[in-house]
Structure formats: C-alpha cells, structure tokens
Enzyme design. Structure first.
Site: not given
Lengths: 309, 344
Positions: A15, A17-18, A132, A164, A166, A168-169, A285
């Site tokens: 639940s 952002n995506i 992405c 981006a 956490p 991804t980072r 992205n």
C-alpha cells in the site's frame, strides 16, 4: 446491471506509493476491478484511499488476502512490496490459482515489456516488470534489433531525486544489473549496460532516458529510425507521456564496444512524463512501471481460461 | 623530513583520463606511477575518468581495461597507495572486489552532493574488503555548507574514513571552498578533503585555504591534467606549500620533473584555461562535459558556449553527458527553424 460484473477481479499487495498509483490507474481499467488492497501498515494512506473508493482494505497482509481470493473473485494480483516478500508470496499465489504481476526486482517470472514480449509470456503464472529503466529503454533496443543486429546497447536513465525511494537508493546496483540484463534478454542486444543518474533539480525534471545502440556494417538508417518511431507510438498507447525528445541521432564510428566493433551508433533521446495519478508528472519512472503493469494485468485477465500452463 | 601536513592524492591517471579521452596505455601508466611514487606522492588514483565501469558510449570507451592499468600500477609502485573511483549508478559494488584483489588500497565513492545515501552499500563493501573508504561529494558548490554537512554526515555514518568537498565544476571561490571545508571539519570526526578544479584559476588558492581550515587531504593532478579546465596542478601545489612552510613530504623537484617529462608530453596544451574552461566554472557545469561539448558543437554546427550555458540552466549533474547531445540537437534544430523563418 452493474458493469463490474463483467470485470475480472484483482488485488494490490503493498500500500505504498506504487500500490496507490496502481489503485488510481486500475480504477479506470475497462477489464480489471480492484477487489482488495493489502498492506502491513494500518496508518497507510494507500489503504485509506482504497476504503474511500469502496475497495476492501486490510493491514494484515497477504495472509488476509489469500483466505479470501475465492470470495472476492481475485484472479490477478499486483505485487508492489519488495523482492524478498514477493519471493515468499509467489508460490502461495500459484497455489491459490492467482496470476502475479510482480513490480519488485524479485524476477521470479520472466521479464516482460508490454510492447515487446507480452504475447510470448501470457501462459505464465508470474510476470516480472523489471525496472523503470528497462520499461523505458528495452523497447527502443528491441525496435533496433528487429531491423539489424545490435551487438551492444547502453542506456542512461536520469530520474528526479525526489522520485527515487529508499528501495532504489539502497539497491542501486540491482537497478543497473537488472536493467542491463533486460537490454539483452528483452531488447535483443548482444551485450547491455545501464547507467542511472539522480538529478535533484528544483522544479523536478521529467524522467529522461537515452538509448545508445551499436550498429553493424550496412545498417539502414531510415529503417532503424522508422522502427524506433513506430515503437514509441506503441509504448505511448499505454504510457501516454512517453515520447522522443528529438529525432534519433546517427553517428558514424567505428566504435570499439564491449560487444565488438560497430560501424555506427544510433542515439534515442526519450522523455517520460507521468500521468499525474498519484505521483506528480515528473515521476515518469514510477508511472511507466504502473502503467506497464496494468497493461500486462489486463492482457493476463483477458486470456482464455485454460491457457495457463 | 617533517611529517606531511596533509595527504595528497594525485589523480592524473583518473581525472586526467577525461583529458585524454580515456586513452591511457599500460606504458603511460607505468611511467606516471614510477615517477610520482619516486617523488614521494603518497596516493595515486587510477580509473576511467567516470570511475570503475565508466567505459561507455556516454562517457567514452577506455582504450585499455582499467584492471590492466591497475595491475601495471601495482607492479610499479613502491611506497604509494593506490586508489580507485566508483560512482554508484555507473559502477557496482562488485567492481570493488576485483580491484581489491588486484591490490588497490583505497576506494573513493562519489555521488552528486545531494545523493550520499546511494553510496551506503559501496562504502560498506569497501570497508568489508579491508579498503580505506573515501566519500566524494561532487558538484559541492550547489549546496550550502550546512546542507553539504548533512550529506557528509551520512557518508561518515556508512563508515567513510574521509569525506571530500569536490568542486567538480571549478565553480568555487576561495570563500566557498573555505566555508565548506570549515563546516565539515567542525562537525565530522572523520577526515575532510578538498578536490579542486582550476576553471577560475583558484585551485591552488582554494587548496591552501582548505589547509588553513584543517583539511586532512587534498587532490591534485600533475600538470593539472584533468576534466574541464584541469585540476589543482600537483607540482604547483607542492611548490606553493613549500614556499608557505607547509610540509608535504614530497620532493618538489622530482614532482616537477615528473610533470615536465612524463605527464606534459601526454597533453602539451594542458594548463591553458580557455573560454570553454572558464565558462564551465562560471555556469557551474561538470568539468568532464567540456570535451564532449566541443565535439557536439562541431558535430551539430552550434556554439560550444551556448551548449555550456544551456546545460547550466538545466542544472544537469555529473553523469548526464547524454544531455550534451540533447542540447546540441535542440540548438541546431532551433537555429534551422529560425533560418527557415527568416527566409519567409
């Protein structure tokens, strides 16, 4: 008659952002209807939003969902959690007879880009949405490799720092490796390389992608350019903000690439503007991932019963 | 000889790689390492200009695999430590395993100055491999000293032994460099360094100002061989330190010979700060864009000044060399449209 009776039930797992952006996009789908959204955080804004839309929502995670797939009529699940969680969940979805569209880097199922190889993988129970950068660039590599050999392809994805998260980072190497492999496996390049750059400019920049394809002796410039243009049109049917910023640029080599010598190269300069559903438009992205996942989910839902292996 | 007041890292074979379009040969690397090592330079950095894995269409392909160059350097060095650069997003942590095995001592992990958190896994990997880890905050002129400190603290928390203020665009005035180094020095427990470029002819002055604020490490490139207008010239920094009574433990005459006889022939024109070089510093554009911008200007028939100023307006960061093509194509299309309009 309620239109939703004709739609196929799906669920969103995760639940954040995506997951929340998926909820917005799936609400518009003529094929799918979100019957449930699950997370693990009772305070989650995404779960609240789902309830406001009349979707059943639970913070009790996938266990809650798996007990109800029959009652809710869920046939497709979108996984927007983490690679580790999806790896654990994948066999349970299969057992429950639910198809999984995986937006994590788990890569349990084959990597799919809708405009390139979706038809080949419609019989799979689990489909991976790659990254992405992969969704944005593999189509261009595939467009070139359908007209001539591509011994080496390289992409540079630049995203707004704010888009981006956490995940991804902390795992930026996973992005570069997974995307590079996808240029080979989905794009058809002999060898692939991926670079990601984060740009903190304010106002935030739209996602930019630059695709370099090495070209062999005797390449046909017009055919390559036309194939790229046609592919951009295909992708923009499910990612409306996907576009070429400038016409493809051709440079004469020779180039000594890691995939061998090349007579020339083509450079495609792309921009992805997001639809502005849950994410702001600069986050192309994130938008391209959820838009591609919805396209795959709809195709999976439409396939005839019994098509599954 | 008294103990050196700071540690100098010579980056001729890394930042200088930009200036020779990444065409270093094994023989050149051997000669440079031999001469700098003999002069007493304590650290020598070797990699593609954009760090490990930088060989690419976007940044230029390396003529020689950097692992071969590193192996040659390991054979030549006697006292000097060897360093590599890695930019997360371009290279991967796994690259560090390879170079640690070859015999590299120091990993410098570089991010744009606002993005320190993408370096966590790489700094930790360096430490696990027993390497010294240096955090490298690029384009540091774009952040205030206080904001830069926040990012430096992240790198320190991941285990960095030193954090560098990196003036990638050569855009810092003496006061800019001084305040950033002083702010980091005041609050960090780890070491602090300055990496200066010479676009505004301030690289040596900024380095000396950094020393006054307590900088522990400085970077130079022999003859200044490096991106954009070039780096802080190692041999001039050493001479200026000598004249200022600052101990370097480097033989000023030997390093001058290395510059004149070994490095100067690689690029005789190095050191001239021309229009493009000054503009980068003025517009705050990443140094390594210069040669790419000059090539694109020629290829698309547009003015290099217009490319550099537009890149500055777009606030591009290190690594976005692809945007040079984008800008050049757009400028040439705009010019063509204006010309067509003028004909009507």
């Amino acid at each position: 008659m309620n239109g939703s009776e004709h739609k196929i039930g799906c669920a969103i797992v995760g639940s954040g952002n995506i997951g929340t952006d998926l909820l917005e996009k799936l609400t518009r789908s003529p094929v799918l209807e979100v019957r449930a959204m699950v997370g693990i955080d009772p305070q989650s804004e995404g779960l609240d939003r789902a309830r406001r839309r009349g979707v059943e929502a639970s913070a009790e995670g996938v266990d809650w969902l798996l007990g109800r797939v029959g009652d809710l009529g869920v046939r497709v699940v979108f996984e927007a959690t983490t690679a580790r969680v999806h790896t654990a969940n994948a066999p349970r979805y299969r057992e429950a007879g639910v198809s999984a569209i995986d937006l994590t880097p788990a890569a349990v199922g084959p990597p799919v880009v809708p405009s390139v190889n979706l038809a080949e993988h419609l019989d799979e129970w689990n489909i991976n949405m790659i990254t992405c950068g992969g969704q944005a660039t593999a189509p261009i590599v595939a467009a070139v490799s359908r007209v001539c050999a591509v011994p080496y392809a390289e992409i540079v994805s630049t995203v707004a720092s704010r888009s981006a998260g956490p995940g991804t980072r902390q795992n930026i190497d996973e992005f570069t490796r997974t995307t590079a492999r996808c240029l080979e496996r989905v794009g058809g390049a002999g060898q692939g390389k991926a670079i990601i750059v984060l740009n903190p400019a304010d106002p935030a920049i739209y996602m930019r992608n630059t695709v370099f394809c090495a070209l062999p002796d005797g390449y046909d410039e017009d055919a390559v350019a036309a194939s790229i243009q046609a592919m951009v049109v295909d992708v923009s049917t499910y990612v409306p903000g996907y576009r070429l910023k400038n016409p493809p640029v051709f440079d004469v080599g020779p180039y000594a690439t890691p995939g061998g010598p090349a007579a020339g190269r083509v450079v495609a300069l792309l921009e992805v503007e997001g639809a502005g559903d849950f994410f702001p438009p600069y986050a192309g992205n994130l938008d391209i991932m959820t838009a591609a996942a919805v396209r795959v989910g709809e195709a999976v839902a439409r396939r005839p019963l019994g098509a599954l292996a | 000889m008294t103990a050196p007041a700071f540690r100098l890292t010579d980056s001729t074979l890394r930042d200088g790689s930009h200036a020779v379009a990444h065409q270093f040969t094994v023989d050149q690397v051997r000669a440079v390492v031999r001469s700098l090592d003999a002069a007493g330079v304590p650290v020598i950095e070797i990699s593609h200009g954009d760090g490990l894995g930088g060989s690419s269409f976007n940044y230029g392909f390396s003529r020689t695999d950097e692992r071969l160059l590193l192996r040659a350097a390991v054979e030549e060095r006697r006292r000097a430590k060897l360093a590599v650069l890695l930019l997360p997003g371009i290279g991967v942590a796994h690259d560090l395993e390879d170079v640690a095995e070859i015999g590299v001592d120091i990993a410098r992990i570089a991010t744009h100055c606002t993005e320190a958190d993408i370096a966590e896994q790489h700094i930790q990997m360096a430490k696990r491999l027993g390497l010294e880890a240096v955090g490298f905050l690029m384009m540091a002129h774009m952040l205030s000293p206080k904001e830069l400190l926040g990012q430096a603290e992240l790198m320190e928390s991941y285990g960095a032994d030193c954090v560098y203020v990196v003036d990638s665009a050569g855009a810092m005035t003496i006061d800019d460099a001084r305040r950033r180094v002083a702010t980091l020095k005041n609050r960090l427990s780890c070491q602090v360094g300055l990496h200066a470029h010479n676009n505004l002819a301030l690289a040596v002055a900024n380095s000396l100002a950094a020393l006054e604020e307590g900088a522990d490490q400085l970077d130079g490139c022999t003859t200044g061989l490096g991106a954009g207008a070039g780096n802080c010239p190692t041999e001039i920094l050493v001479a200026a330190c000598e004249r200022s009574g600052i101990s370097t433990a480097i033989d000023p005459f030997a390093v001058l010979d290395a510059a004149e006889e070994v490095v100067r022939p690689l690029r005789p024109q190095q050191g001239v700060i021309d229009r493009g070089g000054v503009l980068l510093g003025y517009a705050g554009v990443y140094g390594s864009f210069l040669l790419h911008a000059q090539r694109a200007a020629e290829r698309f028939g547009v003015n290099v000044k217009d490319i550099i100023l537009e890149l500055g307006r777009r606030k591009v960061v290190g690594g976005q060399e692809d945007m040079i093509i984008d800008v050049a194509v757009e400028l040439s299309r705009r010019a063509a449209m204006a010309a067509a309009g003028a004909n009507h």
